[in-house]
Design a protein around this motif. Structure first.
Motif, PDB file in Angstrom:
ATOM      1  N   ASP A  44     -32.679  37.301  39.677  1.00  0.00           N
ATOM      2  CA  ASP A  44     -33.971  37.512  39.034  1.00  0.00           C
ATOM      3  C   ASP A  44     -33.774  38.547  37.930  1.00  0.00           C
ATOM      4  O   ASP A  44     -33.686  39.738  38.194  1.00  0.00           O
ATOM      5  N   LEU A  46     -35.689  39.768  35.963  1.00  0.00           N
ATOM      6  CA  LEU A  46     -36.815  40.686  35.798  1.00  0.00           C
ATOM      7  C   LEU A  46     -37.043  41.507  37.069  1.00  0.00           C
ATOM      8  O   LEU A  46     -38.113  42.046  37.289  1.00  0.00           O
ATOM      9  N   GLU A  48     -36.916  44.466  39.972  1.00  0.00           N
ATOM     10  CA  GLU A  48     -37.307  45.875  39.852  1.00  0.00           C
ATOM     11  C   GLU A  48     -36.140  46.766  40.264  1.00  0.00           C
ATOM     12  O   GLU A  48     -35.927  47.010  41.447  1.00  0.00           O
TER      13      GLU A  48
ATOM     14  N   ALA B 203     -37.959  29.117  34.475  1.00  0.00           N
ATOM     15  CA  ALA B 203     -38.059  30.557  34.713  1.00  0.00           C
ATOM     16  C   ALA B 203     -37.155  31.321  33.765  1.00  0.00           C
ATOM     17  O   ALA B 203     -37.437  32.466  33.402  1.00  0.00           O
ATOM     18  N   ARG B 204     -36.075  30.688  33.372  1.00  0.00           N
ATOM     19  CA  ARG B 204     -35.138  31.369  32.480  1.00  0.00           C
ATOM     20  C   ARG B 204     -34.256  30.346  31.790  1.00  0.00           C
ATOM     21  O   ARG B 204     -34.147  29.194  32.229  1.00  0.00           O
ATOM     22  N   TRP B 267     -39.136  34.561  32.128  1.00  0.00           N
ATOM     23  CA  TRP B 267     -40.569  34.782  32.325  1.00  0.00           C
ATOM     24  C   TRP B 267     -40.810  35.167  33.777  1.00  0.00           C
ATOM     25  O   TRP B 267     -40.124  34.662  34.674  1.00  0.00           O
ATOM     26  N   PRO B 268     -41.796  36.029  34.032  1.00  0.00           N
ATOM     27  CA  PRO B 268     -42.227  36.206  35.417  1.00  0.00           C
ATOM     28  C   PRO B 268     -42.926  34.914  35.850  1.00  0.00           C
ATOM     29  O   PRO B 268     -43.867  34.496  35.188  1.00  0.00           O
ATOM     30  N   GLY B 269     -42.451  34.296  36.878  1.00  0.00           N
ATOM     31  CA  GLY B 269     -42.922  32.927  37.167  1.00  0.00           C
ATOM     32  C   GLY B 269     -42.175  31.983  36.255  1.00  0.00           C
ATOM     33  O   GLY B 269     -40.968  32.093  36.109  1.00  0.00           O
TER      34      GLY B 269
END
Lengths: 463, 284
Positions: A44, A46, A48, B203-204, B267-269
């Motif tokens: 992911d 993005l 954290e 998503a990417r 993107w988030p989601g």
């Protein structure tokens, strides 16, 4: 300005992934940032990461100037598929949170041949019989998850392996051999950064009455966490309130519904509230392969009395720091222990205090980070063991002869077909193609290359 | 400053309809600067495992990068049937011109060379274009005309045919002169999207831009939907972006590693439905 800290890449899931190892990785990254210029390879992009830590696309992590400082966080679930793939390209220290890894392989599309090879590596004699369902019928039994750990590849590809218990280290050595596990180090699970909430405040936030006896179980309720035992134990203790602070599999939810309050997945603050508010944190495991528990670490840090199964990694905890429950006792032993704790507040207080003392001495984040740094630095110049070369068989281009030579063999195999190019060209023109003209049907052709002394075939054989 | 944008602009001007195979990966020298470049790896065995795995994940118009899959390499490539074909970063292919950095060794009788001296006046770079000797006069004239066309005030442009097998051409910019902008085709770039440049629902995404010097300006424009909270990554690390007039999203490359820059979008989601990448600009 150039950072004076050396770079370190940590690969693993991070929050907001609903994965205990993601929380662990985030806590450790934060602590290691004092020593290292940390990057976090995470599927992911993005995710954290702690302040100052940059998330990097795992596919590009190899381009960072890391100087041999790589730390992989590997657990036995599909969130870690990218970590296993990255380890194959970028060796480093591996934190093996669960020596199992069969579920990881099965749930991330690893080739059946890879899984079977891992089973053979872990337990060759067992594999002959107990891998049969997978080999012949294509399905895996639950027993396989106990019999085969599939950690062999990780041991080979890593520069060092960290586990959280002596049990896990011993199990790896017994399964894979002392030499293969010589680079395994034990570092206990860590405490989360920051203090756990005050018990009274947490109980007030959750609406737990002064006189209520609160039993908490937490995390995703996998079968090995034995919520069935908890349910049976609490049936005889109707005055106790039970909250499961986490998710449960759909099949289990109806069984718990009449007795437990199930919160579903909780964010960190709410999870900490539940653990701190508890009069007893029940953290059972059976069977256990030596996996560790972040929930238990939080319970110890909070000074909450913790009850664990007397098995695997949990058996190593000091007797005064947690209450060990005999495996043979099951629900009865748990019910007796809970009843005794309810009747003895001073015993609860002593148990919680001893647990906290143990945690602060052995599991403090700064202490654990320093031990990681030692392992990372020691492993920098240690290359991973070279992968074993497949057997090379020099054979003539004769299908029957090749079948005889391959009879009884299993796994990866390399054939050098010694023949003049012209005869191989003739074979390649066979209607069914060169592989079928040379190989038995069960052989899977993986790669072909031409050498001056013949045709080199990399194949995989079942079994 | 690299002379490659200038080289690409010169080729595009002189050879309309040019198709180019850039075999220089893991660098991808010309990939960002021309719209119709097929990317390849001349020496895949020399790739380190991580770089090989990365490059193996890209598809260019549905095909693997050249050099990674012998079967795909051997398949017919309609784009490579173009009248003018050029090879960069490899020894050459039948019927194609060859472009290389520096100087080629001794050449067969029937092959000629055009030396190209390009770049900023204080740091010129040298290239050679190898071509059939019979084509030298006409092609040299086209290149010379293109050089004059590209040159702005204060530039030096010119050259001459020295022998039937050797010509020399220079195009040198003064310090600070604006250089040509690269506009690679978002659909034609190597990428890991199921459908080229179609971002909606993903998503990417990763796109292989090619070699970009540190500090190169990169601009993207989307179409089909508002891009929403898109994160832009270069070489795997998130970069600050700015919104510019005309709907452009701009960033700068952080480091010029010599390896092909990889653009990441996340993107988030998922990306909004219908979103696609419409334009990319590099440099300028």
């Amino acid at each position: 300005m150039e950072s004076p800290r050396p770079p370190l890449l940590m690969a693993g899931p991070l929050p907001p992934a609903r994965n205990g190892i993601a929380d662990y990785a985030a806590a450790l990254l934060g602590a290691l940032s004092a020593e290292y210029d940390c990057f976090a390879a995470c599927e992911d992009w993005l995710a954290e990461a702690p302040p100052g830590v940059r998330v990097v696309d795992p596919a590009l992590a190899h381009r960072l100037p890391l100087g041999g400082r790589v730390l992989h966080q590997l657990g036995n679930n599909p969130d870690h598929g990218f970590v296993l793939r990255l380890l194959r390209r970028l060796p480093g220290v591996v934190v093996l949170h669960d020596p199992g890894l069969l579920h990881l392989h099965e749930s991330t599309g690893e080739a059946r041949e890879t899984i079977l090879a891992g089973m053979r590596h872990a337990a060759p004699r067992l594999a002959a019989t107990y891998a049969r369902h997978l080999r012949e019928e294509g399905f895996s039994t639950r027993a396989n998850h106990l019999l085969f750990d599939l950690a062999g590849e990780v041991l080979v590809r890593s520069t060092a392996v960290v586990v959280h218990s002596r049990f896990a280290a011993r199990r790896l050595a017994l399964t894979h051999g002392a030499a293969a596990a010589a680079h395994v180090a034990v570092i206990p699970h860590l405490l989360p950064p920051g203090p756990l909430p005050d018990r009274a405040a947490a109980r007030a936030r959750l609406g737990i009455g002064e006189g209520e006896f609160l039993v908490v179980t937490a995390g995703f309720a996998a079968a090995a966490k034995r919520l069935d035992w908890v349910l049976a134990a609490l049936e005889g203790l109707p005055g106790m309130r039970w909250i499961h602070a986490g998710g449960v599999p759909p099949a289990l939810a109806p069984r718990l519904a009449g007795r437990a309050q199930v919160t579903g997945h909780l964010e960190e603050a709410a999870l900490a509230d539940h653990i701190a508010a508890a009069d007893a944190l029940v953290n059972l495991r059976f069977p256990s392969l030596g996996e560790s528990s972040g929930i238990l670490a939080r319970g110890l840090a909070a000074g909450t009395p913790c009850l664990v199964s007397d098995t695997a990694a949990y058996a190593e905890l000091p007797r005064e720091a947690v209450l060990h429950l005999p495996l043979a006792g099951g629900a009865v032993a748990l019910a007796e222990a809970l009843a005794a704790l309810r009747a003895a507040p001073e015993r609860r207080a002593a148990l919680g205090a001893a647990g906290r003392r143990h945690a602060e001495a052995e599991m403090a984040l700064s202490v654990i980070a320093a031990r990681y740094a030692e392992v990372i630095e020691a492993a920098r110049d240690r290359p991973p063991a070279p992968p074993p070369e497949p057997v090379l068989l020099r054979l003539r281009p004769d299908r029957a002869g090749i079948a005889v030579a391959l009879s009884g063999r299993a796994g990866p195999c390399r054939l050098l077909i010694e023949a003049e190019p012209a005869s191989l060209v003739t074979l390649s023109l066979a209607p069914e193609g060169l592989p079928a003209a040379l190989l038995p049907p069960e052989a899977l052709l993986r790669a072909v290359s031409w050498r001056p002394d013949g045709l080199l075939l990399d194949i995989s054989l079942p079994g | 400053m690299s002379a490659l944008p200038l080289l690409a602009a010169l080729l595009a001007e002189a050879l309309p309809g040019l198709t180019l195979r850039d075999w220089s990966l893991p660098a991808g020298d010309l990939l960002p600067w021309l719209p119709s470049v097929r990317a390849g790896i001349a020496d895949p065995a020399a790739l380190e495992p991580g770089e090989r795995a990365l490059l193996a994940g890209f598809r260019q118009r549905g095909e693997p990068l050249l050099g990674l899959d012998p079967i795909a390499d051997a398949a017919a490539d309609p784009a490579w049937e173009a009248a003018e074909r050029l090879v960069w970063g490899a020894e050459g292919e039948p019927g194609a011109l060859v472009l290389l950095r520096g100087r080629a060794g001794p050449l067969p009788e029937e092959i000629a060379r055009i030396k190209l001296i390009l770049g900023v006046r204080t740091a010129p770079e040298s290239f050679e274009l190898l071509l059939p000797a019979a084509r030298l006069p006409a092609l040299f004239e086209r290149l010379r005309a293109s050089a004059h066309s590209l040159a702005g005030p204060g530039w030096e442009a010119g050259g001459r045919a020295l022998t039937p097998r050797l010509a020399s051409l220079g195009l040198l910019a003064p310090i600070g002169a604006p250089l040509p902008v690269g506009r690679p085709d978002p659909v034609g770039l190597p990428q890991d999207l199921p459908e080229p440049a179609v971002l909606g629902g993903q998503a990417r995404a990763r796109l292989l831009l090619g070699a970009l010097p540190a500090g190169t300006r990169l601009r993207l424009r989307f179409a089909g939907a508002e891009p929403g909270p898109v994160a832009l990554l270069l070489d795997g690390l998130r970069q600050p972006t700015t919104a510019e007039a005309g709907g452009w999203l701009a960033a700068r490359t952080a480091s010029g590693s010599g390896q092909a820059a990889v653009l990441g979008l996340a993107w988030p989601g998922n990306a909004p439905a219908g979103l696609r990448l419409a334009s990319i600009e590099v440099g300028g």
